[in-house]
Design a protein around this motif. Structure first.
Motif, PDB file in Angstrom:
ATOM      1  N   ASP A  51       1.231   7.482  -6.275  1.00 20.69           N
ATOM      2  CA  ASP A  51       0.093   8.386  -6.412  1.00 20.69           C
ATOM      3  C   ASP A  51       0.451   9.795  -5.950  1.00 20.69           C
ATOM      4  O   ASP A  51       0.198  10.776  -6.652  1.00 20.69           O
ATOM      5  CB  ASP A  51      -1.102   7.846  -5.621  1.00 20.69           C
ATOM      6  CG  ASP A  51      -2.322   8.732  -5.736  1.00 20.69           C
ATOM      7  OD1 ASP A  51      -2.630   9.190  -6.853  1.00 20.69           O
ATOM      8  OD2 ASP A  51      -2.973   8.968  -4.705  1.00 20.69           O
ATOM      9  N   VAL A  52       1.050   9.911  -4.772  1.00 20.36           N
ATOM     10  CA  VAL A  52       1.369  11.229  -4.225  1.00 20.36           C
ATOM     11  C   VAL A  52       2.406  11.938  -5.090  1.00 20.36           C
ATOM     12  O   VAL A  52       2.289  13.137  -5.360  1.00 20.36           O
ATOM     13  CB  VAL A  52       1.844  11.115  -2.757  1.00 20.36           C
ATOM     14  CG1 VAL A  52       2.308  12.459  -2.225  1.00 20.36           C
ATOM     15  CG2 VAL A  52       0.715  10.570  -1.886  1.00 20.36           C
ATOM     16  N   MET A 102      -5.279  12.196   2.056  1.00 23.16           N
ATOM     17  CA  MET A 102      -5.000  11.054   2.936  1.00 23.16           C
ATOM     18  C   MET A 102      -6.175  10.781   3.865  1.00 23.16           C
ATOM     19  O   MET A 102      -6.515   9.629   4.112  1.00 23.16           O
ATOM     20  CB  MET A 102      -3.726  11.310   3.750  1.00 23.16           C
ATOM     21  CG  MET A 102      -2.469  11.248   2.935  1.00 23.16           C
ATOM     22  SD  MET A 102      -2.247   9.658   2.097  1.00 23.16           S
ATOM     23  CE  MET A 102      -2.166   8.536   3.484  1.00 23.16           C
ATOM     24  N   ARG A 125      -8.781   9.098   1.850  1.00 24.50           N
ATOM     25  CA  ARG A 125      -8.339   7.759   1.460  1.00 24.50           C
ATOM     26  C   ARG A 125      -8.487   6.765   2.615  1.00 24.50           C
ATOM     27  O   ARG A 125      -8.821   5.613   2.403  1.00 24.50           O
ATOM     28  CB  ARG A 125      -6.886   7.837   1.008  1.00 24.50           C
ATOM     29  CG  ARG A 125      -6.366   6.567   0.418  1.00 24.50           C
ATOM     30  CD  ARG A 125      -4.931   6.754  -0.048  1.00 24.50           C
ATOM     31  NE  ARG A 125      -4.582   5.688  -0.939  1.00 24.50           N
ATOM     32  CZ  ARG A 125      -3.938   5.833  -2.066  1.00 24.50           C
ATOM     33  NH1 ARG A 125      -3.549   7.010  -2.442  1.00 24.50           N
ATOM     34  NH2 ARG A 125      -3.665   4.802  -2.809  1.00 24.50           N
ATOM     35  N   ARG A 126      -8.228   7.209   3.839  1.00 27.49           N
ATOM     36  CA  ARG A 126      -8.296   6.312   4.995  1.00 27.49           C
ATOM     37  C   ARG A 126      -9.719   6.028   5.426  1.00 27.49           C
ATOM     38  O   ARG A 126      -9.973   5.033   6.098  1.00 27.49           O
ATOM     39  CB  ARG A 126      -7.517   6.907   6.166  1.00 27.49           C
ATOM     40  CG  ARG A 126      -6.022   6.863   5.934  1.00 27.49           C
ATOM     41  CD  ARG A 126      -5.265   7.226   7.147  1.00 27.49           C
ATOM     42  NE  ARG A 126      -5.444   6.199   8.162  1.00 27.49           N
ATOM     43  CZ  ARG A 126      -4.971   6.297   9.387  1.00 27.49           C
ATOM     44  NH1 ARG A 126      -4.303   7.342   9.754  1.00 27.49           N
ATOM     45  NH2 ARG A 126      -5.165   5.337  10.252  1.00 27.49           N
ATOM     46  N   GLN A 144       0.819  -1.204   0.000  1.00 27.83           N
ATOM     47  CA  GLN A 144       0.000   0.000   0.000  1.00 27.83           C
ATOM     48  C   GLN A 144       0.861   1.266   0.000  1.00 27.83           C
ATOM     49  O   GLN A 144       0.532   2.248  -0.659  1.00 27.83           O
ATOM     50  CB  GLN A 144      -0.940   0.007   1.207  1.00 27.83           C
ATOM     51  CG  GLN A 144      -2.075  -0.965   1.093  1.00 27.83           C
ATOM     52  CD  GLN A 144      -2.940  -0.687  -0.113  1.00 27.83           C
ATOM     53  OE1 GLN A 144      -3.286   0.456  -0.399  1.00 27.83           O
ATOM     54  NE2 GLN A 144      -3.281  -1.721  -0.852  1.00 27.83           N
ATOM     55  N   LEU A 166       0.821   4.212  -2.705  1.00 32.68           N
ATOM     56  CA  LEU A 166       0.583   5.575  -2.239  1.00 32.68           C
ATOM     57  C   LEU A 166       1.707   6.504  -2.696  1.00 32.68           C
ATOM     58  O   LEU A 166       1.455   7.616  -3.150  1.00 32.68           O
ATOM     59  CB  LEU A 166       0.455   5.603  -0.721  1.00 32.68           C
ATOM     60  CG  LEU A 166       0.280   6.973  -0.088  1.00 32.68           C
ATOM     61  CD1 LEU A 166      -1.014   7.616  -0.569  1.00 32.68           C
ATOM     62  CD2 LEU A 166       0.308   6.857   1.422  1.00 32.68           C
ATOM     63  N   GLU A 167       2.936   6.034  -2.604  1.00 28.21           N
ATOM     64  CA  GLU A 167       4.081   6.848  -3.004  1.00 28.21           C
ATOM     65  C   GLU A 167       3.961   7.265  -4.471  1.00 28.21           C
ATOM     66  O   GLU A 167       4.141   8.436  -4.809  1.00 28.21           O
ATOM     67  CB  GLU A 167       5.366   6.055  -2.765  1.00 28.21           C
ATOM     68  CG  GLU A 167       6.621   6.879  -2.834  1.00 28.21           C
ATOM     69  CD  GLU A 167       7.833   6.098  -2.374  1.00 28.21           C
ATOM     70  OE1 GLU A 167       8.678   5.781  -3.227  1.00 28.21           O
ATOM     71  OE2 GLU A 167       7.932   5.798  -1.168  1.00 28.21           O
TER      72      GLU A 167
END
Length: 100
Positions: free
Chosen positions: A31-32, A72, A75-76, A24, A28-29
């Motif tokens: 995407d960001v 974030m 997303r969470r 994950q 995420l890395e």
């Protein structure tokens, strides 16, 4: 031109979900890093305790960092992929800094 904004986030994941957490964080890395205003973004895994990670980000402005935090947060919320990965007994810490 204003200097960039730096951010460190420390998290601890559940040992039994370590592989899920790594996967994950890699997603995420990517995407960001693709988002406007993100200059650098990495996840670092602690060598002494592999369940501890530090997120390191550099953003072009405070508003870019705030947009990241909002993404974030969204997303969470209700994300099955992230559900249950974080260790609920350890608080997530966030440090926001300016370069001197």
């Amino acid at each position: 031109m204003k200097p960039p904004v730096y951010c460190l986030v420390s998290v601890k994941v559940r040992k039994e979900r370590l592989n899920d957490a790594r996967r994950q964080m890699r997603l995420l890395e990517k995407d960001v890093l693709s988002r406007a205003g993100c200059l650098q973004y990495h996840h670092l895994q602690n060598l002494d305790d592999p369940t501890r990670f530090t997120g390191y980000g550099i953003f072009a402005s405070h508003s870019d960092l705030e947009a990241h935090f909002e993404m974030m947060k969204a997303r969470r919320t209700g994300d099955d992929a992230l559900d249950g990965i974080m260790d609920p007994d350890v608080e997530v810490t966030v440090q926001t800094m300016d370069r001197i």
